[in-house]
Design a protein around this motif. Structure first.
Motif, mmCIF file in Angstrom:
data_model
loop_
_atom_site.group_PDB
_atom_site.id
_atom_site.type_symbol
_atom_site.label_atom_id
_atom_site.label_comp_id
_atom_site.label_asym_id
_atom_site.label_seq_id
_atom_site.Cartn_x
_atom_site.Cartn_y
_atom_site.Cartn_z
ATOM 1 N N GLU A 5 -14.487 -19.010 -19.059
ATOM 2 C CA GLU A 5 -15.180 -18.509 -20.252
ATOM 3 C C GLU A 5 -15.471 -17.026 -20.149
ATOM 4 O O GLU A 5 -15.576 -16.342 -21.177
ATOM 5 N N TRP A 6 -15.604 -16.507 -18.915
ATOM 6 C CA TRP A 6 -15.934 -15.092 -18.781
ATOM 7 C C TRP A 6 -14.789 -14.186 -19.243
ATOM 8 O O TRP A 6 -14.964 -12.970 -19.367
ATOM 9 N N THR A 7 -13.630 -14.772 -19.542
ATOM 10 C CA THR A 7 -12.533 -13.965 -20.085
ATOM 11 C C THR A 7 -12.733 -13.662 -21.570
ATOM 12 O O THR A 7 -11.942 -12.936 -22.167
ATOM 13 N N GLY A 8 -13.782 -14.256 -22.161
ATOM 14 C CA GLY A 8 -14.066 -13.999 -23.572
ATOM 15 C C GLY A 8 -13.044 -14.662 -24.468
ATOM 16 O O GLY A 8 -12.757 -15.844 -24.339
ATOM 17 N N ASN A 9 -12.476 -13.887 -25.363
ATOM 18 C CA ASN A 9 -11.492 -14.411 -26.320
ATOM 19 C C ASN A 9 -10.046 -14.237 -25.847
ATOM 20 O O ASN A 9 -9.119 -14.327 -26.641
ATOM 21 N N ALA A 10 -9.874 -13.972 -24.580
ATOM 22 C CA ALA A 10 -8.518 -13.769 -24.055
ATOM 23 C C ALA A 10 -7.666 -15.018 -24.253
ATOM 24 O O ALA A 10 -8.135 -16.141 -24.097
ATOM 25 N N THR A 11 -6.429 -14.797 -24.614
ATOM 26 C CA THR A 11 -5.485 -15.908 -24.723
ATOM 27 C C THR A 11 -4.850 -16.173 -23.359
ATOM 28 O O THR A 11 -5.006 -15.388 -22.414
ATOM 29 N N ASP A 12 -4.098 -17.256 -23.277
ATOM 30 C CA ASP A 12 -3.410 -17.569 -22.036
ATOM 31 C C ASP A 12 -2.415 -16.471 -21.645
ATOM 32 O O ASP A 12 -2.296 -16.118 -20.472
ATOM 33 N N VAL A 13 -1.753 -15.886 -22.642
ATOM 34 C CA VAL A 13 -0.802 -14.812 -22.377
ATOM 35 C C VAL A 13 -1.522 -13.579 -21.843
ATOM 36 O O VAL A 13 -1.083 -12.958 -20.855
ATOM 37 N N GLN A 14 -2.608 -13.207 -22.479
ATOM 38 C CA GLN A 14 -3.369 -12.040 -22.042
ATOM 39 C C GLN A 14 -3.913 -12.228 -20.631
ATOM 40 O O GLN A 14 -3.872 -11.310 -19.803
ATOM 41 N N TYR A 15 -4.389 -13.434 -20.353
ATOM 42 C CA TYR A 15 -4.950 -13.692 -19.030
ATOM 43 C C TYR A 15 -3.853 -13.694 -17.965
ATOM 44 O O TYR A 15 -4.034 -13.142 -16.866
ATOM 45 N N ALA A 16 -2.702 -14.288 -18.279
ATOM 46 C CA ALA A 16 -1.590 -14.299 -17.333
ATOM 47 C C ALA A 16 -1.098 -12.872 -17.069
ATOM 48 O O ALA A 16 -0.758 -12.525 -15.930
ATOM 49 N N GLU A 17 -1.055 -12.060 -18.118
ATOM 50 C CA GLU A 17 -0.662 -10.656 -17.945
ATOM 51 C C GLU A 17 -1.663 -9.923 -17.062
ATOM 52 O O GLU A 17 -1.279 -9.110 -16.219
ATOM 53 N N HIS A 18 -2.938 -10.195 -17.248
ATOM 54 C CA HIS A 18 -3.981 -9.585 -16.410
ATOM 55 C C HIS A 18 -3.762 -9.941 -14.946
ATOM 56 O O HIS A 18 -3.819 -9.060 -14.068
ATOM 57 N N LEU A 19 -3.509 -11.220 -14.675
ATOM 58 C CA LEU A 19 -3.310 -11.642 -13.295
ATOM 59 C C LEU A 19 -2.065 -10.993 -12.697
ATOM 60 O O LEU A 19 -2.074 -10.570 -11.534
ATOM 61 N N LEU A 20 -1.004 -10.891 -13.482
ATOM 62 C CA LEU A 20 0.242 -10.327 -12.967
ATOM 63 C C LEU A 20 0.107 -8.829 -12.709
ATOM 64 O O LEU A 20 0.499 -8.331 -11.642
ATOM 65 N N GLN A 21 -0.468 -8.106 -13.650
ATOM 66 C CA GLN A 21 -0.538 -6.652 -13.554
ATOM 67 C C GLN A 21 -1.633 -6.178 -12.602
ATOM 68 O O GLN A 21 -1.444 -5.204 -11.865
ATOM 69 N N ASN A 22 -2.771 -6.867 -12.615
ATOM 70 C CA ASN A 22 -3.933 -6.371 -11.874
ATOM 71 C C ASN A 22 -4.216 -7.109 -10.573
ATOM 72 O O ASN A 22 -4.879 -6.568 -9.681
ATOM 73 N N LYS A 23 -3.731 -8.332 -10.466
ATOM 74 C CA LYS A 23 -4.012 -9.118 -9.271
ATOM 75 C C LYS A 23 -2.762 -9.459 -8.468
ATOM 76 O O LYS A 23 -2.863 -9.969 -7.354
ATOM 77 N N GLY A 24 -1.587 -9.199 -9.036
ATOM 78 C CA GLY A 24 -0.349 -9.485 -8.330
ATOM 79 C C GLY A 24 -0.058 -10.967 -8.168
ATOM 80 O O GLY A 24 0.488 -11.400 -7.151
ATOM 81 N N VAL A 25 -0.410 -11.750 -9.211
ATOM 82 C CA VAL A 25 -0.209 -13.198 -9.178
ATOM 83 C C VAL A 25 0.455 -13.634 -10.477
ATOM 84 O O VAL A 25 0.021 -13.242 -11.569
ATOM 85 N N ALA A 26 1.498 -14.451 -10.381
ATOM 86 C CA ALA A 26 2.176 -14.965 -11.564
ATOM 87 C C ALA A 26 1.790 -16.420 -11.788
ATOM 88 O O ALA A 26 1.928 -17.253 -10.886
ATOM 89 N N VAL A 27 1.280 -16.739 -12.989
ATOM 90 C CA VAL A 27 1.015 -18.113 -13.421
ATOM 91 C C VAL A 27 1.679 -18.292 -14.785
ATOM 92 O O VAL A 27 2.125 -17.320 -15.398
ATOM 93 N N VAL A 28 1.727 -19.519 -15.275
ATOM 94 C CA VAL A 28 2.406 -19.789 -16.539
ATOM 95 C C VAL A 28 1.392 -19.958 -17.662
ATOM 96 O O VAL A 28 0.500 -20.813 -17.561
ATOM 97 N N PRO A 29 1.489 -19.173 -18.734
ATOM 98 C CA PRO A 29 0.619 -19.395 -19.900
ATOM 99 C C PRO A 29 0.848 -20.792 -20.471
ATOM 100 O O PRO A 29 1.990 -21.227 -20.645
#
Length: 398
Positions: A336-360
């Motif tokens: 919930e702390w991601t706010g209104n982020a979608t699965d795509v936005q959150y996956a992009e965040h993890l890939l770009q900022n955390k170096g982790v790939a997950v599937v939206p």
């Protein structure tokens, strides 16, 4: 008006030459994420393959098979026997290795050949959503029409009335996947019996993807749909060695079906691929005869990975009211702390900022319904078929 391909640019000419059927075959979203992870040096929790070494005995069997001359087209009798023996012992269903087992190039080909053998233009095939992304494309390539029935969160159950409403005189088959990708759901005996009753009433078949059969973490063992009363002749089971023996690149799968359907699947397989890789057939025939302790260790190892991953995700704020009962994926609602982020936005965040790939999560819905619109872009799938050191490094980033 038809396009005169002689009067257009080469790129347009090639596009005009394509068959309309390929418009439904698009790049795999999951493989695209794997490519991005590799390009960026990210840890890949998107695609379901391990990052650790496989059992050395399996490798040695393949090497010995190559050195022993198993390098040509092959329909390995020993593998068909091993598949029949293993399935019969686990499910209590007698299987004729010669007439009812077909060796294929992985489970995906087994399912595709089963669909092509049975589905014609005008036929409908029921698919449970969320679903493995390949199912819909296979049905459409066969000329069939996918009809979607929702698995509802948080425990990913289906409504019997919705399934009944989805089936009509045009329904040829229901595709079942248990243990389920992406949710990890394991269909209960009562759910399987409900599906069997509905399919029997409407004289339709079940094509059962059981590739995660050895990844079940509940007290109940895997229940094959084919093991239900009177379902052997109305069910096609597809599975493979890819997940159980961590050899996703070897492409050794199989289908189990009644004689007539198995023969049709075999004929299609030969026309499309000639044979599965010969030395790997020999190796998997041996691997299926491994001692019981191999499977016990497999389940214990993955049960522990599941525990560690689920506890960490809950601690990080993911919504996970039901742990996956099978497979090696967690399908979790993003925090919930991601706010209104979608699965795509959150996956992009993890890939770009955390170096982790997950599937939206939305990639596992094809048809959808009004009911799932509010939640299908709020999930991510995380594969935990990784080394403990990999999971220890990546989990704090999620």
């Amino acid at each position: 008006m038809p396009v005169d391909v002689r009067e257009v640019r080469p790129t347009m000419r090639a596009q005009a030459a394509l068959a309309t059927r390929v418009s439904d075959v698009v790049p795999s979203s999951i493989q695209e994420l794997s490519h991005q992870a590799k390009e960026r040096g990210a840890i890949n929790l998107a695609e379901g393959f391990p990052d650790f070494e496989i059992d050395g005995r399996v490798v040695e069997e393949a090497v010995q098979a190559m050195r022993g001359g198993s390098n040509q087209y092959s329909d390995c009798w020993e593998l068909k026997q091993a598949v029949a023996k293993t399935f019969s012992k686990a499910q209590g269903v007698p299987v004729d290795a010669q007439e009812e087992v077909v060796v294929t190039c992985g489970q995906t080909e087994a399912l595709a050949m089963a669909v092509l053998a049975m589905v014609e233009p005008g036929d409908e095939v029921v698919l449970f959503e969320p679903l493995y992304e390949t199912y819909s494309a296979i049905v459409k390539l066969a000329g069939g029409t996918p009809v979607y029935v929702q698995l509802h969160p948080p425990d990913w159950t289906f409504c019997k009335e919705e399934l009944e409403a989805a089936i009509n005189k045009n329904t040829k088959a229901v595709v079942l996947n248990s243990p389920h990708n992406p949710t990890g759901k394991v269909f209960t005996r009562l759910e399987l019996q409900a599906i069997a009753k509905i399919c029997s009433h409407h004289f339709c078949y079940v094509i059962s993807d059981e590739v995660y059969e050895n990844f079940v973490y509940t007290e109940d063992k895997h229940i094959s749909f084919m093991s239900l009363p009177n379902m052997k002749d109305r069910c096609i089971v597809t599975s493979s060695a890819s997940k159980t023996f961590h050899v996703t690149g070897w492409r050794i799968g199989w289908a189990i079906a009644c004689k007539e359907i198995a023969e049709a699947i075999s004929n299609l397989h030969v026309k499309f691929a000639d044979s599965a890789p010969a030395p790997f057939q020999v190796a998997i025939a041996s691997a299926l005869n491994f001692e019981h302790e191999y499977m016990a260790r497999l389940q214990e190892t993955y049960a522990e990975k599941r525990r560690v991953v689920c506890q960490q995700l809950i601690k990080a704020g993911y919504d996970l009211p039901h742990w996956p009962a099978g497979s090696f994926y967690v399908f979790a609602r993003i925090p919930e702390w991601t706010g209104n982020a979608t699965d795509v936005q959150y996956a992009e965040h993890l890939l770009q900022n955390k170096g982790v790939a997950v599937v939206p999560g939305h990639v596992f819905w094809e048809g959808g319904s009004a009911a799932c619109e509010e939640y299908k872009n709020k999930y991510v799938r995380i594969a935990y078929c990784k080394k403990d050191s990999t999971l220890d490094a990546v989990l704090p980033c999620l």
